[in-house]
Design a protein around this motif. Structure first.
Motif, short mmCIF file in Angstrom:
data_model
loop_
_atom_site.label_atom_id
_atom_site.label_comp_id
_atom_site.label_asym_id
_atom_site.label_seq_id
_atom_site.Cartn_x
_atom_site.Cartn_y
_atom_site.Cartn_z
N ASP A 150 25.02 -16.06 54.76
CA ASP A 150 25.81 -16.54 53.63
C ASP A 150 26.58 -15.37 53.01
O ASP A 150 26.29 -14.94 51.89
N ALA A 151 27.57 -14.88 53.73
CA ALA A 151 28.33 -13.73 53.24
C ALA A 151 29.04 -14.04 51.93
O ALA A 151 29.07 -13.20 51.02
N PHE A 152 29.60 -15.23 51.83
CA PHE A 152 30.29 -15.60 50.59
C PHE A 152 29.30 -15.64 49.42
O PHE A 152 29.59 -15.13 48.33
N GLY A 153 28.15 -16.23 49.64
CA GLY A 153 27.15 -16.30 48.57
C GLY A 153 26.65 -14.94 48.14
O GLY A 153 26.49 -14.67 46.94
N ASP A 154 26.39 -14.05 49.10
CA ASP A 154 25.96 -12.69 48.76
C ASP A 154 27.03 -11.98 47.93
O ASP A 154 26.72 -11.27 46.96
N MET A 155 28.29 -12.17 48.31
CA MET A 155 29.40 -11.54 47.61
C MET A 155 29.51 -12.07 46.18
O MET A 155 29.67 -11.30 45.21
N ILE A 156 29.40 -13.38 46.01
CA ILE A 156 29.53 -13.98 44.68
C ILE A 156 28.37 -13.56 43.78
O ILE A 156 28.56 -13.30 42.58
N ARG A 157 27.17 -13.50 44.33
CA ARG A 157 26.02 -13.03 43.54
C ARG A 157 26.28 -11.63 43.01
O ARG A 157 26.03 -11.32 41.83
N ASP A 158 26.78 -10.74 43.88
CA ASP A 158 27.02 -9.36 43.46
C ASP A 158 28.18 -9.28 42.47
O ASP A 158 28.13 -8.50 41.51
N ALA A 159 29.23 -10.05 42.70
CA ALA A 159 30.35 -10.06 41.76
C ALA A 159 29.90 -10.52 40.38
O ALA A 159 30.31 -9.96 39.35
N TYR A 160 29.05 -11.52 40.34
CA TYR A 160 28.52 -12.02 39.07
C TYR A 160 27.64 -10.97 38.40
O TYR A 160 27.71 -10.75 37.18
N ALA A 161 26.81 -10.29 39.19
CA ALA A 161 25.95 -9.25 38.63
C ALA A 161 26.76 -8.09 38.07
O ALA A 161 26.45 -7.55 37.00
N VAL A 162 27.83 -7.69 38.78
CA VAL A 162 28.67 -6.60 38.29
C VAL A 162 29.38 -7.00 37.00
O VAL A 162 29.47 -6.22 36.05
N ARG A 163 29.88 -8.23 36.95
CA ARG A 163 30.61 -8.67 35.76
C ARG A 163 29.69 -8.78 34.55
O ARG A 163 30.05 -8.40 33.44
N THR A 164 28.47 -9.32 34.75
CA THR A 164 27.58 -9.57 33.62
C THR A 164 26.63 -8.41 33.34
O THR A 164 26.07 -8.33 32.24
N GLY A 165 26.42 -7.54 34.33
CA GLY A 165 25.42 -6.48 34.17
C GLY A 165 24.00 -6.97 34.33
O GLY A 165 23.05 -6.24 34.04
N ILE A 166 23.85 -8.20 34.83
CA ILE A 166 22.53 -8.81 34.98
C ILE A 166 22.18 -8.88 36.46
O ILE A 166 22.94 -9.44 37.26
N GLY A 167 21.04 -8.31 36.84
CA GLY A 167 20.57 -8.42 38.21
C GLY A 167 20.98 -7.23 39.06
O GLY A 167 21.74 -6.36 38.64
N GLY A 179 27.42 6.03 44.76
CA GLY A 179 26.82 7.28 44.32
C GLY A 179 25.43 7.11 43.76
O GLY A 179 24.93 7.96 43.04
N GLY A 180 24.80 5.96 44.08
CA GLY A 180 23.42 5.74 43.65
C GLY A 180 23.28 5.33 42.20
O GLY A 180 22.19 5.09 41.74
N ARG A 181 24.40 5.22 41.45
CA ARG A 181 24.25 4.94 40.02
C ARG A 181 25.29 3.98 39.49
O ARG A 181 24.97 3.04 38.77
N LEU A 182 26.56 4.18 39.83
CA LEU A 182 27.63 3.40 39.22
C LEU A 182 27.87 2.11 40.00
O LEU A 182 27.92 2.12 41.24
N PRO A 183 28.02 0.96 39.31
CA PRO A 183 28.37 -0.28 40.01
C PRO A 183 29.70 -0.12 40.75
O PRO A 183 30.65 0.46 40.21
N ARG A 184 29.77 -0.61 41.96
CA ARG A 184 31.00 -0.51 42.73
C ARG A 184 31.69 -1.87 42.74
O ARG A 184 31.02 -2.90 42.63
N PRO A 185 33.00 -1.90 42.86
CA PRO A 185 33.69 -3.20 42.91
C PRO A 185 33.26 -3.99 44.14
O PRO A 185 32.99 -3.42 45.19
N VAL A 186 33.19 -5.29 43.97
CA VAL A 186 32.81 -6.17 45.06
C VAL A 186 34.09 -6.60 45.77
O VAL A 186 34.99 -7.19 45.17
#
Length: 258
Positions: free
Chosen positions: A8-25, A31-38
């Motif tokens: 489920d590549a699309f689902g994995d991508m959307i989960r990460d995009a949501y986590a980056v936008r909200t800061g949740i999860g 670099g081991g620390r900063l969120p990267r763009p999805v």
């Protein structure tokens, strides 16, 4: 070289995009620390690779394209949003008090849609869901999801499934893209290659890549309005209206023959 895992590549991508936008999860990190763009990576069967930020799947209405707003004004009754993704369209309809169901084949997308507050979701293909007892007045294929018609062989099957879910007078509101205005030699050559193989010029063969996961290969259709009208022949659906205001993108309204 290792091959990607099919999943489920699309689902994995959307989960990460949501986590980056909200800061949740959990989030992908640089670099081991900063969120990267999805980044959504789409691979075409001629070897073309395209990438774009995936954050737009979470956009609020103030960031939408004009044709999205015009499409919502055409909705009526009970709405089935097909390929609901992260539910950007369905959530706005829900906010407006409309009855809306979001359908997707991606478990990750359905998970995010529910986290964002969409109340009625279905994890299924259109074909599988056509056996349900629910009936709808409007079917949405936005975000270029007219492409889900796939091509001449698949389109009648897809449209028949919608007919089985349709109330009398139901309509399909779809956003598509006419692929033939381009002068890009890569795309022009692809259209020619497709025709040589007996396919429509804009009948794409794609797969989605995200990190270590890939989707299966699938067809996705960009077609002209004339090609769309031809695909509808004999399906029980007819082309009611075309909105070309944002050419080469267009909105197509299709209704059941009475």
């Amino acid at each position: 070289m290792e091959q990607p895992t099919i999943g489920d590549a699309f689902g994995d991508m959307i989960r990460d995009a949501y986590a980056v936008r909200t800061g949740i999860g959990p989030r992908p990190l640089a670099g081991g620390r900063l969120p990267r763009p999805v980044i959504e990576v789409i691979e075409r069967d001629d070897g073309l690779i395209n990438g774009a930020p995936a954050d737009h799947y979470l956009d609020e209405p103030d960031a939408w394209q004009p044709h999205d707003h015009r499409a919502l004004r055409l909705c009526r009754g009970h709405v089935l949003d097909i390929g609901v993704g992260a539910a950007r369209i369905a959530l706005e309809l829900q906010r407006r008090g409309m009855a809306v169901t979001g359908l997707d084949t991606s478990a990750g997308a359905i998970e995010v849609a529910r986290k964002r507050g969409l109340r009625d979701t279905v994890l299924s293909t259109v074909d599988g869901y056509a056996r349900a007892t629910a009936r709808y007045d409007t079917f949405l294929l936005l975000g270029n999801n007219l492409g889900l018609l796939e091509g001449p062989e698949r389109a009648p099957v897809f449209l028949d499934a919608l007919a089985r879910l349709a109330n009398p007078g139901a309509r399909i509101i779809a956003q598509g893209a006419d692929p033939y205005g381009t002068k890009d030699p890569v795309h022009v050559a692809y259209h020619r290659r497709n025709r040589d193989r007996g396919r429509l010029g804009g009948q794409l063969r794609l797969r989605l890549r995200y990190r270590l996961v890939a989707s299966d290969w699938f067809d996705y259709l960009n077609c002209s309005v004339d090609e769309l009208a031809e695909l509808l022949t004999g399906t029980g659906w007819r082309l009611k209206a075309i909105d070309r205001e944002d050419h080469p993108y267009y909105l197509a309204v299709m209704e059941r023959d009475r």
